[in-house]
Design a protein around this motif. Structure first.
Motif, PDB file in Angstrom:
ATOM      1  N   UNK A 256      17.456  12.900  15.771  1.00  0.00           N
ATOM      2  CA  UNK A 256      17.482  11.526  16.254  1.00  0.00           C
ATOM      3  C   UNK A 256      16.457  11.218  17.309  1.00  0.00           C
ATOM      4  N   UNK A 257      15.715  12.237  17.778  1.00  0.00           N
ATOM      5  CA  UNK A 257      14.657  12.012  18.771  1.00  0.00           C
ATOM      6  C   UNK A 257      13.330  12.598  18.305  1.00  0.00           C
ATOM      7  N   UNK A 258      13.191  12.797  17.006  1.00  0.00           N
ATOM      8  CA  UNK A 258      12.060  13.540  16.477  1.00  0.00           C
ATOM      9  C   UNK A 258      10.780  12.716  16.422  1.00  0.00           C
ATOM     10  N   UNK A 259       9.661  13.398  16.681  1.00  0.00           N
ATOM     11  CA  UNK A 259       8.348  12.810  16.431  1.00  0.00           C
ATOM     12  C   UNK A 259       7.793  13.315  15.108  1.00  0.00           C
ATOM     13  N   UNK A 260       8.642  13.996  14.347  1.00  0.00           N
ATOM     14  CA  UNK A 260       8.240  14.594  13.083  1.00  0.00           C
ATOM     15  C   UNK A 260       8.403  16.087  13.076  1.00  0.00           C
ATOM     16  N   UNK A 261       8.445  16.673  14.272  1.00  0.00           N
ATOM     17  CA  UNK A 261       8.628  18.127  14.374  1.00  0.00           C
ATOM     18  C   UNK A 261      10.101  18.492  14.541  1.00  0.00           C
ATOM     19  N   UNK A 262      10.812  17.780  15.378  1.00  0.00           N
ATOM     20  CA  UNK A 262      12.209  18.090  15.620  1.00  0.00           C
ATOM     21  C   UNK A 262      13.050  17.785  14.395  1.00  0.00           C
ATOM     22  N   UNK A 263      13.833  18.760  13.937  1.00  0.00           N
ATOM     23  CA  UNK A 263      14.615  18.588  12.715  1.00  0.00           C
ATOM     24  C   UNK A 263      16.086  18.895  12.969  1.00  0.00           C
ATOM     25  N   UNK A 264      16.928  18.199  12.234  1.00  0.00           N
ATOM     26  CA  UNK A 264      18.364  18.472  12.246  1.00  0.00           C
ATOM     27  C   UNK A 264      18.705  19.498  11.173  1.00  0.00           C
ATOM     28  N   UNK A 265      18.016  19.425  10.030  1.00  0.00           N
ATOM     29  CA  UNK A 265      18.288  20.356   8.932  1.00  0.00           C
ATOM     30  C   UNK A 265      17.039  20.451   8.081  1.00  0.00           C
ATOM     31  N   UNK A 266      16.508  21.665   7.916  1.00  0.00           N
ATOM     32  CA  UNK A 266      15.228  21.818   7.236  1.00  0.00           C
ATOM     33  C   UNK A 266      15.234  23.064   6.352  1.00  0.00           C
ATOM     34  N   UNK A 267      14.709  22.899   5.140  1.00  0.00           N
ATOM     35  CA  UNK A 267      14.433  23.994   4.229  1.00  0.00           C
ATOM     36  C   UNK A 267      12.923  24.188   4.240  1.00  0.00           C
ATOM     37  N   UNK A 268      12.445  25.391   4.595  1.00  0.00           N
ATOM     38  CA  UNK A 268      11.021  25.567   4.867  1.00  0.00           C
ATOM     39  C   UNK A 268      10.627  27.025   4.625  1.00  0.00           C
ATOM     40  N   UNK A 269       9.327  27.257   4.560  1.00  0.00           N
ATOM     41  CA  UNK A 269       8.780  28.619   4.600  1.00  0.00           C
ATOM     42  C   UNK A 269       7.925  28.692   5.856  1.00  0.00           C
ATOM     43  N   UNK A 270       8.331  29.543   6.805  1.00  0.00           N
ATOM     44  CA  UNK A 270       7.620  29.641   8.075  1.00  0.00           C
ATOM     45  C   UNK A 270       7.409  31.102   8.451  1.00  0.00           C
ATOM     46  N   UNK A 271       6.601  31.293   9.453  1.00  0.00           N
ATOM     47  CA  UNK A 271       6.298  32.635   9.923  1.00  0.00           C
ATOM     48  C   UNK A 271       7.413  33.126  10.847  1.00  0.00           C
ATOM     49  N   UNK A 272       7.977  34.256  10.514  1.00  0.00           N
ATOM     50  CA  UNK A 272       9.006  34.904  11.326  1.00  0.00           C
ATOM     51  C   UNK A 272       8.524  36.322  11.636  1.00  0.00           C
ATOM     52  N   UNK A 273       8.303  36.611  12.924  1.00  0.00           N
ATOM     53  CA  UNK A 273       7.810  37.924  13.339  1.00  0.00           C
ATOM     54  C   UNK A 273       6.548  38.303  12.566  1.00  0.00           C
ATOM     55  N   UNK A 274       5.653  37.320  12.417  1.00  0.00           N
ATOM     56  CA  UNK A 274       4.361  37.588  11.785  1.00  0.00           C
ATOM     57  C   UNK A 274       4.383  37.602  10.272  1.00  0.00           C
ATOM     58  N   UNK A 275       5.526  37.258   9.641  1.00  0.00           N
ATOM     59  CA  UNK A 275       5.626  37.302   8.184  1.00  0.00           C
ATOM     60  C   UNK A 275       6.259  36.004   7.682  1.00  0.00           C
TER      61      UNK A 275
END
Length: 776
Positions: A631-650
């Protein structure tokens, strides 16, 4: 509504004439104190378990409007506008094209019979207005003997050439176009190319470029010697000037009326036609004798149905509305359909064109006739209520043929823009009674594959109309690609379910990428409860591709990086954003849980090359999938997201969410390599669930739980048993950074289909059921 009344013509004249007194605002609201607007004017159509099998009948040549149009809605392959069969036993059908040609069709091959545009050049005009040009043709029931038929076309006053004839009645001022009815007499009725004579029968002048004369036709059920035999009906629109002018209720003008004339008579204006003495307003002071029924905005298509032991005949009219109502009327002599004081069975106030209102308590005294079938349509949030929202009914026919018994007694009609086909049962279409339930028919090709009409036309704006031959067989006519299909069979069509029953009450949004908003193909309609329309960013309507993820789906949305070599922001993505919160997503405010679910297919290089870097080997460290903003997002802040992101370099497939706006997020990451979970060129069903009351999150692939781990220790959500923040989400993002549209970031080179948002954390069993349901 009042009960059905059987009236003599004399009684109809007396009652209707009283109703034609202009209505004041006071009259409209008699005994009704400040009525509120109607939020949902018509019941929703139901999906029928009956389908139509369509076989291609004819392909027509490409034609161009005159002059060249600027309105994309006129830029069609061919503006074919109807179909009928010559009443001469030859089996030839005829098809008019608004751009000028009149075709005869034999054995599926069209041939130009008459070029109306050439006959009336240079005055002929088809380049502005949806109904301008050569609108319709009809053949006299004795054509085999007398060779006589009629056309209606439009001309532009002031075009170069000889002066135009004066109009039959004073034109609307200022006059934009003339609508002209012409009689033609063929030297040889059996010839395949016209040769003969013509004469002008009637000419009307209209101030607008829309709503002129739409259809002209003879009653095919009338037999020689009958009162209606050889009389010509004309559906005349209001010229686009019906709001607040009183024109459709003005008995001294032909606009906004159905007219009935005798083209063989001579007692009409100028002696070019006759006025049938049985017309309901003959002899009424101040009324044109040609008028058969009044109070119309855009009477688009009409037809007759004859059935029963007594051979009862009914005339049905498809009427295009202004604000919300597309309607079918059962037309009788002297009827008043109420426009512009009524739209459908509601009060239309010209001072407030954005709402419809309940009928006043004294409405029965006013003598209006209301629809026997109707449906409504809703524009996307923020769409101007006075702008065309891209829906329009085209009237149809009651099926009385012999080959398709499942259609017997059903009135079939279309939404001409969307290309949907509906029916209602004629037996339920009763004057004065409740409107009949309408159903949508499924469509199939001859291979048995279920299709939408846009799949068959190759264009999201199908421009679909209906025709009928003398055997009662039905045809679908599309301007989009200039094709006609014949209805050759019916088929059992199980009603597809998009959501398992236990999740149905919780479905907030559903995007199948098969339902564009007709006035803007870059907008996708939400088929969930929230009606949150989605923007297709950068690629627009080209992002819809013919590649369905599961049985019953024909299309998906293509996302991804367009130019991997240049710095820019051309990546294809989708979303909706409002810094004040997207009101239609209020169901996701303060919720105990959310589920993000949909089909994904990797189609290109992932992750994509980082176009913001000079290093050609530099790749983005994330791949955007789909989610709900906080509710306060500029596009980055998410309430619920399905994504592929880097976790511990992977890079890992994750569910990422936050419970409290501005608070910490938590990430649940899959153990398995994301490339194994999402192999290239393979559709995979993914789901992510978020339970804010317990802090539990989960990932699913093809209905089965994906093992994983939380990336943060402790309690980043500050779980206290309550749900998420009570703020309204600021939007949805799909396939990349959104709403940031100034530089490319984390694009997904992928296709997505049937994306769903739920206002609960689905259980493992529900996710599995949903996957099996969609994969059936």
């Amino acid at each position: 509504m009042s009960k059905r009344r059987w009236r003599s013509v004399v009684a109809a004249v007396a009652i209707t004439a009283a109703a034609l007194v202009p209505l004041t605002t006071t009259t409209l609201t008699t005994a009704t104190a400040d009525p509120g607007p109607i939020a949902d004017p018509a019941p929703e159509e139901l999906q029928s378990t009956l389908g139509l099998v369509l076989e291609e009948y004819a392909q027509f040549p490409k034609t161009e409007p005159i002059p060249a149009p600027t309105d994309r809605r006129l830029m069609r392959h061919a503006r074919i506008n109807g179909l009928g069969e010559l009443p001469d036993g030859s089996g030839r059908t005829y098809v008019p094209d608004l751009n000028g040609p009149l075709y005869l069709v034999e054995d599926g091959e069209p041939q130009v019979y008459l070029d109306v545009a050439a006959e009336f050049a240079p005055e002929f005009f088809s380049g502005r207005g949806m109904g301008s040009g050569f609108g319709y043709a009809t053949f006299h029931p004795d054509f085999e003997d007398n060779g006589t038929f009629y056309t209606v076309h439009t001309e532009r006053p002031g075009n170069a050439g000889p002066p135009q004839d004066p109009t039959t009645y004073p034109p609307q001022n200022p006059t934009f176009l003339h609508s002209v009815v012409t009689e033609w007499v063929a030297d040889d009725p059996a010839a395949d190319v016209f040769s003969g004579t013509s004469r002008e029968v009637l000419r009307l002048g209209f101030a607008g470029q829309i709503h002129a004369i739409q259809q002209i036709d003879f009653n095919p059920t009338a037999r020689p010697g009958a009162e209606d035999y050889g009389l010509l009906y004309l559906a005349v629109g209001d010229g686009g000037r019906g709001v607040g002018t009183g024109i459709p209720q003005d008995m001294g003008t032909p606009a906004g009326k159905i007219l009935r004339i005798d083209p063989a008579g001579s007692d009409g204006p100028g002696g070019t036609y006759g006025i049938p003495p049985s017309n309901p307003f003959v002899g009424t002071p101040g009324a044109l004798g040609e008028i058969y029924a009044v109070g119309m905005r855009d009477p688009h298509r009409f037809s007759w149905d004859k059935q029963g032991r007594r051979g009862d005949t009914r005339m049905f009219l498809g009427h295009i509305g202004e604000h919300a109502i597309e309607a079918v009327y059962d037309v009788q002599a002297g009827d008043n359909f109420g426009w512009g004081d009524r739209e459908g069975k509601y009060v239309f106030d010209s001072a407030d064109r954005c709402n419809l209102y309940p009928l006043p308590e004294n409405d029965a005294e006013l003598g209006f006739t209301y629809p026997v079938v109707a449906y409504d349509h809703d524009p996307p949030p923020g769409w101007p209520c006075t702008s065309d929202s891209g829906y329009a009914i085209s009237g149809g026919f009651v099926y009385r043929g012999h080959d398709l018994p499942a259609l017997d007694g059903k009135y079939l009609f279309t939404d001409l823009v969307e290309g949907r086909v509906f029916f209602a049962r004629e037996s339920q279409m009763r004057r004065g009674g409740p409107e009949a339930q309408m159903y949508e028919l499924a469509l199939y090709d001859t291979d048995g594959t279920r299709k939408r009409m846009p799949d068959l036309t190759g264009d999201e704006r199908a421009d679909l109309r209906m025709g009928r031959d003398r055997s009662g067989d039905l045809y679908l006519i599309a301007k989009a690609n200039g094709k006609i299909w014949k209805v050759v069979d019916t088929i059992s069509a199980p009603v597809p379910r998009d959501v398992t029953r236990s999740l149905e009450p919780n479905q907030v949004s559903l995007y199948d990428f098969e339902h564009p908003f007709q006035q803007d193909g870059a907008v996708e309609i939400d088929r969930g409860a929230s009606r949150t329309y989605l923007d297709l960013v950068n690629g627009g309507e080209d992002m819809r591709v013919a590649d369905g993820a599961h049985p019953g789906s024909n299309n998906s949305v293509q996302l991804g990086q367009v130019d991997q070599s240049a710095v820019g922001n051309d990546d294809w993505k989708a979303g909706v954003y409002d810094a004040d919160g997207v009101d239609t997503l209020s169901a996701l405010s303060g919720v105990d849980g959310i589920t993000v679910m949909g089909w994904v297919k990797m189609t290109g290089q992932n992750p994509s090359p980082n176009t913001n870097s000079a290093d050609p080997d530099d790749l983005y460290n994330a791949i955007g999938l789909a989610g709900v903003l906080s509710g306060d997002s500029d596009g980055h802040g998410v309430r619920a997201l399905l994504e592929i992101i880097e976790v511990d370099g992977e890079l890992r497939l994750v569910a990422l969410g936050r419970r409290v706006d501005g608070g910490e997020s938590q990430t649940f990451a899959a153990h398995e390599d994301w490339r194994t979970l999402l192999p290239r060129d393979e559709w995979v069903h993914l789901a992510a669930t978020f339970d804010y009351t317990t802090g539990r999150m989960a990932l699913y692939r093809d209905g089965e739980r994906v093992p994983g781990f939380y990336t943060k220790d402790g309690d980043p959500w500050q779980v206290d048993g309550s749900g998420a923040s009570g703020t309204t989400p600021r939007g949805i993002k799909i396939g990349g950074s959104f709403p940031q549209d100034t530089r490319e970031a984390n694009p997904c080179s992928c296709s997505m289909d049937t994306l769903q948002l739920f206002d609960k954390a689905a259980t493992s069993r529900e996710v599995a059921h949903q996957y099996r349901l969609m994969n059936r």
